[in-house]
Enzyme design. Structure first.
Site, PDB file in Angstrom:
ATOM      1  N   SER A  99     -22.791  25.754  -9.071  1.00 43.80           N
ATOM      2  CA  SER A  99     -22.126  24.981  -8.053  1.00 43.80           C
ATOM      3  C   SER A  99     -21.022  25.826  -7.365  1.00 43.80           C
ATOM      4  CB  SER A  99     -21.391  23.875  -8.565  1.00 43.80           C
ATOM      5  OG  SER A  99     -20.197  24.394  -9.591  1.00 43.80           O
ATOM      6  N   ASP A 100     -20.651  25.678  -6.021  1.00 41.65           N
ATOM      7  CA  ASP A 100     -19.560  26.341  -5.567  1.00 41.65           C
ATOM      8  C   ASP A 100     -18.513  25.858  -6.306  1.00 41.65           C
ATOM      9  OD1 ASP A 100     -18.036  27.907  -3.825  1.00 41.65           O
ATOM     10  OD2 ASP A 100     -18.942  27.237  -1.939  1.00 41.65           O
ATOM     11  N   TRP A 101     -17.306  26.612  -6.127  1.00 44.52           N
ATOM     12  CA  TRP A 101     -16.247  26.474  -7.020  1.00 44.52           C
ATOM     13  C   TRP A 101     -15.619  25.183  -6.699  1.00 44.52           C
ATOM     14  CZ3 TRP A 101     -18.946  30.218  -8.077  1.00 44.52           C
ATOM     15  CH2 TRP A 101     -18.606  31.131  -8.963  1.00 44.52           C
TER      16      TRP A 101
END
Ligand SMILES: *[C@@H]1O[C@H](CO)[C@@H](O)[C@H](O)[C@H]1NC(C)=O
Ligand SMILES: *[C@@H]1O[C@H](CO)[C@@H](O)[C@H](O)[C@H]1NC(C)=O
Ligand SMILES: *[C@@H]1O[C@H](CO)[C@@H](O)[C@H](O)[C@H]1NC(C)=O
Ligand SMILES: *[C@@H]1O[C@H](CO)[C@@H](O)[C@H](O)[C@H]1NC(C)=O
Ligand SMILES: *[C@@H]1O[C@H](CO)[C@@H](O)[C@H](O)[C@H]1NC(C)=O
Ligand SMILES: *[C@@H]1O[C@H](CO)[C@@H](O)[C@H](O)[C@H]1NC(C)=O
Ligand SMILES: *[C@@H]1O[C@H](CO)[C@@H](O)[C@H](O)[C@H]1NC(C)=O
Ligand SMILES: *[C@@H]1O[C@H](CO)[C@@H](O)[C@H](O)[C@H]1NC(C)=O
Ligand SMILES: *[C@@H]1O[C@H](CO)[C@@H](O)[C@H](O)[C@H]1NC(C)=O
Ligand SMILES: *[C@@H]1O[C@H](CO)[C@@H](O)[C@H](O)[C@H]1NC(C)=O
Ligand SMILES: *[C@@H]1O[C@H](CO)[C@@H](O)[C@H](O)[C@H]1NC(C)=O
Ligand SMILES: CC(=O)N[C@H]1CO[C@H](CO)[C@@H](O)[C@@H]1O
Length: 789
Positions: free
Chosen positions: A273-275
């Site tokens: 996932s992106d942050w």
């Protein structure tokens, strides 16, 4: 990744909300397990490794944790696993000391040079490895560049998917050849920064992140296209994005993850996932998410959608053990494939440069401090920066410079930095960045810490001294735009160089397409005084150039974001040590309003709504972005896609193709899925050759480009008139000629048929044109496809 935690108060998210009015994402379950295609030996090792782990260890392996790096997977000493260190970003190991800052993706794309792009990836990869970072968070192909205003377009390559696909695969090959895992991002439809994350309305309602509503054909032919190249090139990981797609979050969208990525493209690595882009645990895992980054929810330690929740979900039966094993194997296979079980330890200094401080919950092994990983990469950086500089105008051979007696240097982009050499922090949270100092790269998680910077002024002074040239300069744009602002410059310089810049940074989109800091007024002032004015732009994206036709502006150079060797590279071009060969990887239209066909969804008023689905971005322009738009609507532009001048001239002749009339099976053969999708799509369908000759006096590189015009396609959507389907970069001495060969794959000749869910080669006559830009087409050929009985 997310800059700071802008919305850390937001914990409860209604992630599954789907607006009924829009296309919904069809469910695609179960998540297809990896079988390690192409990575067979490593897959076996990963299988053995994972079979030896406890449930808790597996949960740990898929969940980010506190640690020395931007993203961390904790070590498991019991089995000799030191953990994983994930670092930004696409043009440098972002926060590291003694590391190189490379030209941005945009600059690399403007070089149209596969070899240089590969070496950029190779050297970047070597620096990550030298610092003990297992995963480099790049390259970027999303945003692709739907909107010219996009704040992160410069991290990526070009709004053309073909050019971007080629750039991505060469970058990935290079990085992984150096032993570091690539993470291709952001998947998918992450075309704007505005509203990319949820926010609270004043009434306390969570307004969900913008939904990119993309039809199936546009998805395949534009946005997914470069990801297919990346998967085929063997990218270890893919980062899913903040935005929603058809109402469903990018990191839990089973259609895009299980369907398009893991089934259709046959992706065998892992999705991270992106942050803070994870909005669910079990639901996201079932939809295809394999690793949660940074692992915690909203930055709160010890809470995670994964971690303890994964363990619980397995124990209470809501999640299958098989899926968790698949996640763990997907993560460990590239690790073994790249021999990362033998890897340098994490640079000990790096923790202090991060927001994550020890002690950590999991052990990390550290090595030496301040390891110097630059290893002479400055020369390549200089070469790429020059190769990615595009000469747009050159009246009466204003360039190259010929030992001028006097030189003027103007603009706040010419001099050295005055506010420090790192553009992440809030000191620069200004729509135009910092005022004084050149712009070598832009801001946000895609930035880098400069170990040194050669400014244009510094390099110009050094070069001018060789000719005894008088150098005068004014770097204050406020002064330059005042009536007698150039009064101190005596005599009028033979040539005046004006340096302009345009800032951008993750988290916001660009407010204007003109260069910043009153740039047009600066150009007018200097040009009113100096009839030989050369404008150079350093820009995080494209610029409109209202001053381009001013007769006193004799030359224009778009130097993009050159990295640490900025000054040396521009001097190489200005003085002709390097013959310019960069070509625009986008279109420069006549005016800013010409770009309004694909606006960013931007309504602060929506914050007052209680409709959680208020932020919708309908990609109604479909396939018609950038030059496809301007060509389709027959609009004049200032400088077209693919355009760029040289100090020499080229001719082109002898177009030949091996299959003028070909009988072809319009549908690809059904072969087993492999990374990149059905392998028969990548088979060469035909070859087109042209000969290119240098007809001028100096050596230089030409970039012949092949554009394809399709026969009528049975689709209700407009089909672009011409699409790029081949390019080459050819170095030629004066009078030398060479053949350029363009290999067209079956996919290159296909469109995506939404009914049959297949790539299909349309029956009929394709027009093939080859030239030196999208509107400078020299040779024409035809390919006629007839159906096989
Ligand atoms: C997007 O498209 C839907 C139809 O699919 C329409 O109802 C909606 O109004 C459009 N939204 C915007 C912002 O244009
Ligand atoms: C989004 O909806 C459009 C229109 O229904 C459809 O063509 C497309 O496949 C959908 N995409 C995803 C990722 O769900
Ligand atoms: C499991 O780990 C133990 C301890 O490191 C090791 O001795 C054993 O060989 C491992 N088994 C497998 C199948 O990797
Ligand atoms: C997180 O958990 C660890 C041990 O499980 C504990 O030592 C630490 O204090 C916890 N941190 C917070 C902020 O609760
Ligand atoms: C499990 O997930 C929920 C959110 O769905 C979160 O509130 C909770 O803290 C998580 N539990 C753990 C142990 O991380
Ligand atoms: C099982 O655990 C998961 C993760 O904590 C949770 O989301 C789910 O509601 C639980 N289901 C049951 C039936 O307890
Ligand atoms: C978005 O809207 C705000 C407020 O109207 C404006 O200041 C900003 O420039 C807009 N951004 C873009 C990229 O259009
Ligand atoms: C061009 O430069 C000359 C000085 O050489 C000046 O007189 C003239 O006004 C300038 N033209 C423009 C359009 O600035
Ligand atoms: C350009 O300016 C120079 C210096 O001011 C002057 O000598 C020259 O005549 C000008 N040329 C033209 C074409 O105006
Ligand atoms: C194109 O050129 C290559 C070598 O340069 C040659 O092998 C091939 O036969 C040529 N193809 C055509 C169609 O001319
Ligand atoms: C290819 O086919 C077209 C139409 O059938 C025909 O006009 C043309 O002459 C053919 N070209 C060659 C080289 O055979
Ligand atoms: C839908 C709704 O109730 N909107 C209200 C939200 O709150 C603002 C003031 O903060 C009101 O103006 C809106 O009417």
């Amino acid at each position: 990744m997310l800059l700071v935690t802008l919305w850390s108060s937001l914990l409860a998210l209604t992630a599954q909300g789907v607006a009924q009015d829009y296309g919904t994402s069809p469910p695609v379950y179960p998540s297809p397990p990896s079988t390690g295609i192409g990575w067979e030996v490593a897959f076996t090792q990963a299988q053995a490794f994972v079979s030896n782990l406890t449930l808790e260890e597996k949960a740990q392996l898929v969940t980010g944790t506190e640690g020395p790096c931007v993203g961390n997977i904790g070590g498991i000493p019991r089995v000799g696993f030191d953990g994983l260190c994930l670092q930004d970003g696409p043009l440098a190991i972002r926060q590291a000391t003694y590391a190189s800052v490379f030209p941005a993706g945009l600059t690399a794309a403007a070089s149209w040079d596969r070899g240089l792009i590969y070496l950029r990836g190779l050297f970047l990869g070597a620096e990550f490895k030298g610092k003990g970072s297992h995963v480099a968070l790049g390259p970027v192909v999303g945003p692709l560049g739907r909107s010219a205003y996009g704040g992160r377009g410069w991290e990526s390559f070009s709004p053309d998917p073909y050019l971007t696909g080629v750039a991505a695969e060469n970058t990935i090959w290079g990085m992984q050849r150096s032993g570091v895992q690539a993470c291709l991002k952001h998947y998918i439809g992450n075309e704007q920064e505005t509203h990319r994350n949820p926010a609270l309305s004043p009434n306390g309602t969570t307004i969900e992140a913008v939904s990119s509503n993309i039809d199936d054909r546009t998805m395949h032919e534009l946005y997914l296209w470069p990801f297919a190249h990346g998967v085929r090139a063997g990218t270890a990981s893919i980062m899913c994005s903040y935005n929603r797609l058809n109402g469903s979050y990018g990191c839990q969208n089973s259609k895009t993850l299980n369907g398009l990525l893991k089934t259709e493209l046959g992706f065998q690595g892992y999705v991270m996932s992106d942050w803070q882009a994870t909005h669910a645990g079990v639901h996201a895992i079932k939809a295809g998410l394999d690793m949660d980054m940074p692992g915690s929810i909203g930055g709160l330690q010890n809470t995670s959608f994964f971690g303890g929740n994964v363990t619980r979900a397995i124990k209470n039966g809501t999640l299958d053990q098989d899926r968790l094993d698949d996640m763990a194997r997907r993560i460990m296979t590239p690790y073994f494939y790249l021999n990362q079980n033998e890897y340098p330890p994490v640079d000990k200094t790096e923790p202090t440069l991060n927001s994550n401080y020890p002690p950590y919950d999991h052990p990390f092994t550290f090595g030496a401090s301040n390891v110097d990983v630059r290893n002479g990469h400055g020369q390549l950086i200089r070469d790429i920066a020059a190769a990615g500089t595009v000469l747009l105008k050159n009246t009466n051979d204003a360039l190259p410079l010929k030992a001028p007696k006097t030189l003027g240097v103007f603009g706040n982009d010419a001099g050295d930095l005055v506010n420090g050499q790192y553009f992440l922090t809030s000191a620069f949270q200004n729509p135009f960045g910092y005022e004084y100092g050149t712009l070598p790269i832009a801001g946000g998680s895609g930035t880098g810490r400069l170990s040194y910077l050669v400014s244009p002024l510094e390099a110009l002074k050094a070069r001018a001294a060789l000719d005894g040239t008088l150098v005068q300069y004014i770097l204050n744009n406020n002064l330059l735009t005042q009536p007698s602002g150039l009064g101190a410059i005596v005599p009028v310089p033979e040539v005046c160089l004006v340096f302009l810049k345009s800032w951008a940074s993750e988290g916001s989109d660009r407010a204007s397409l003109e260069a910043d800091w009153d740039s047009s007024a600066v150009v007018s002032s200097v040009a009113a005084y100096c009839n030989n004015t050369v404008v150079i732009t350093h820009s995080a994206g494209l610029n409109v150039m209202p001053w381009a036709n001013n007769p006193n502006v004799t030359a224009i150079l778009a130097a993009h974001l050159p990295g640490q060797e900025s000054g040396n590279a521009i001097v190489d071009i200005l003085y002709g040590t390097v013959n310019p060969s960069g070509k625009l990887p986008y279109t420069i239209a006549l005016s800013e309003s010409d770009y309004r066909f694909s606006d960013i969804t931007n309504s602060t008023k929506l914050l007052e709504t209680e409709d959680p689905n208020a932020w919708q971005s309908n990609f109604t322009e479909g396939l018609l972005i950038d030059y496809r738009h301007f060509d389709y609507y027959n609009k004049s532009v200032l400088y077209e896609f693919g355009f760029g001048l040289s100090y020499t001239t080229f001719d082109m002749f002898d177009l030949s193709t091996d299959m003028p009339n070909t009988t072809i099976n319009p549908l690809p053969d059904s072969l087993p899925i492999a990374p990149g999708g059905n392998p028969s799509l990548w088979q060469i369908a035909c070859t087109v050759n042209v000969t290119v000759m240098n007809t001028g006096d100096v050596a230089g590189a030409a970039v012949p480009q092949l554009y394809l015009s399709f026969p009528p396609i049975p689709s209700p959507m407009p089909t672009p008139l011409n699409v790029l389907r081949g390019f080459d970069k050819i170095w030629l001495e004066p009078s030398e000629s060479q053949t350029a060969s363009f290999l067209l794959t079956r996919r290159d000749l296909s469109y995506w048929n939404v009914e049959t869910q297949e790539w299909v080669i349309p029956i009929g006559a394709f027009e093939v044109t080859v030239g030196f830009s999208s509107r400078d087409l020299w040779l024409k050929g035809q390919l006629t496809v007839t159906e096989r009985d």
